[in-house]
Scaffold this active site. Structure first.
Site, PDB file in Angstrom:
ATOM      1  N   HIS A   1      -3.562  -5.422   2.558  1.00  0.00           N
ATOM      2  CA  HIS A   1      -2.871  -5.766   3.853  1.00  0.00           C
ATOM      3  C   HIS A   1      -4.043  -7.017   4.571  1.00  0.00           C
ATOM      4  O   HIS A   1      -4.610  -7.501   3.721  1.00  0.00           O
ATOM      5  CB  HIS A   1      -4.515  -4.463   5.014  1.00  0.00           C
ATOM      6  CG  HIS A   1      -3.481  -3.082   4.414  1.00  0.00           C
ATOM      7  ND1 HIS A   1      -2.641  -2.688   4.216  1.00  0.00           N
ATOM      8  CD2 HIS A   1      -3.714  -2.600   3.897  1.00  0.00           C
ATOM      9  CE1 HIS A   1      -2.153  -1.690   4.546  1.00  0.00           C
ATOM     10  NE2 HIS A   1      -3.534  -1.403   3.588  1.00  0.00           N
TER      11      HIS A   1
ATOM     12  N   CYS B   1       0.424  -1.187  -0.149  1.00  0.00           N
ATOM     13  CA  CYS B   1      -0.259   0.033   0.023  1.00  0.00           C
ATOM     14  C   CYS B   1       1.090   1.443   0.158  1.00  0.00           C
ATOM     15  O   CYS B   1       1.434   1.535  -1.249  1.00  0.00           O
ATOM     16  CB  CYS B   1      -1.202  -0.166   1.154  1.00  0.00           C
ATOM     17  SG  CYS B   1      -2.308   0.599   0.935  1.00  0.00           S
TER      18      CYS B   1
ATOM     19  N   ARG C   1     -11.643   6.620  -1.881  1.00  0.00           N
ATOM     20  CA  ARG C   1     -10.901   5.477  -1.600  1.00  0.00           C
ATOM     21  C   ARG C   1     -11.839   4.666  -1.445  1.00  0.00           C
ATOM     22  O   ARG C   1     -12.823   4.367  -1.376  1.00  0.00           O
ATOM     23  CB  ARG C   1     -11.451   6.012   0.521  1.00  0.00           C
ATOM     24  CG  ARG C   1     -10.556   5.553   1.278  1.00  0.00           C
ATOM     25  CD  ARG C   1     -10.566   5.685   3.135  1.00  0.00           C
ATOM     26  NE  ARG C   1      -8.860   6.984   2.607  1.00  0.00           N
ATOM     27  CZ  ARG C   1      -8.410   6.587   3.133  1.00  0.00           C
ATOM     28  NH1 ARG C   1      -7.474   5.267   3.176  1.00  0.00           N
ATOM     29  NH2 ARG C   1      -7.295   7.383   2.933  1.00  0.00           N
TER      30      ARG C   1
HETATM   31  N1  GLN Z   1      -2.125   6.693   1.819  1.00  0.00           N
HETATM   32  C1  GLN Z   1      -2.364   6.023   0.795  1.00  0.00           C
HETATM   33  C2  GLN Z   1      -3.966   5.939   0.102  1.00  0.00           C
HETATM   34  O1  GLN Z   1      -4.799   5.783   0.798  1.00  0.00           O
HETATM   35  C3  GLN Z   1      -1.834   4.869   1.589  1.00  0.00           C
HETATM   36  C4  GLN Z   1      -2.450   3.956   2.533  1.00  0.00           C
HETATM   37  C5  GLN Z   1      -1.958   2.619   2.680  1.00  0.00           C
HETATM   38  O2  GLN Z   1      -1.388   2.919   3.348  1.00  0.00           O
HETATM   39  N2  GLN Z   1      -3.393   2.081   3.075  1.00  0.00           N
HETATM   40  O3  GLN Z   1      -3.420   5.715  -1.224  1.00  0.00           O
END
Ligand code: GLN
EC number: 6.3.5.13
Length: 238
Positions: free
Chosen positions: A191, A93, A127
């Protein structure tokens, strides 16, 4: 750092928000189950990244720690040195985005990555949060990937990398693919932690640095996979 398998967890103080540190524990546990002495090195952002590790791991995090992590890694240079001498890397990520040429900061501003992978990331329209399942590039011979994603970023792959997988459910890179790989470097949005939910991916990383591995009892991993994949895919489980 000789005679044992050295796993390097990069920046526990910056990029440990999403439980990806569990990837280090899975590698350690699966290596030890095969009789391979293993040590995990926790490298904080104030410390130099060692050049002599075997498998490097970096995880997800929030936007500002991600920017700081990218700056420190770029100045440090140790990860590049390790990868050029044949070490493996799993980047998750925020850590995945850092490996590219550019990623989106907290206001969407472009932030320079460290250019270990031929990818570039920016912020998507919304998101992406939820379960992801994806079919892995057949060249890698791995079963369906399962994991959890939580990111704003979308990632474009350049010709220097191959998609790790094609999404069945979820967003991943944002173009129907999830993650990428080149040489012994793997990037993913997953994750879970990813290696607890995809032990074959853990063994792929291990086999790149220690050679072929005997099978081990994966009953508990398989139960977790079955539960997650049947929830997400219904009857289409592997
Ligand atoms: N900040 C990054 C995004 O929102 C990574 C997020 C994360 O590591 N889960 O894409």
């Amino acid at each position: 750092m000789q005679s044992e398998l050295n796993i390097v967890w990069i920046y526990p103080d910056l990029l440990s928000t999403y439980g990806d540190q569990g990837n280090a524990l899975i590698l350690e546990q699966r290596a030890r189950a095969r009789g391979i002495p293993t040590r995990i090195h926790y490298v904080r952002s104030s410390d130099a990244v060692p050049h002599q590790g075997d498998i490097y791991l970096i995880g997800g995090g929030e936007d500002r720690p991600q920017i700081l992590g990218a700056e420190r890694l770029r100045k440090d240079g140790g990860l590049h040195a390790a990868i050029s001498r044949g070490a493996a890397l799993l980047a998750v990520c925020a850590g995945y985005q850092i490996m590219g040429s550019v990623f989106g900061g907290e206001e969407g501003q472009p932030v320079a990555g460290i250019e270990l992978l031929d990818i570039s990331s920016g912020r998507g329209a919304q998101r992406s949060v939820g379960e992801l399942a994806a079919d892995v590039d057949p060249a890698l011979g791995l079963p369906t990937l399962t994991g959890f994603e939580n990111h704003m970023g979308v990632t474009q792959l350049g010709p220097g990398v191959r998609p790790l997988s094609r999404t069945l459910v979820g967003t991943g890179n944002g173009d129907g693919t999830e993650g990428c790989y080149a040489g012994r470097v793997i990037g993913t949005y997953l994750h879970g932690p990813a290696l607890a939910r995809n032990p074959a991916l853990a063994d792929l990383l291990l086999s790149w640095v220690v050679g072929p591995l005997p099978p081990m009892n994966d009953e508990w991993y398989q139960r977790l996979r079955d539960e997650r994949l049947s929830t997400v895919l219904g009857d289409k489980t592997d």
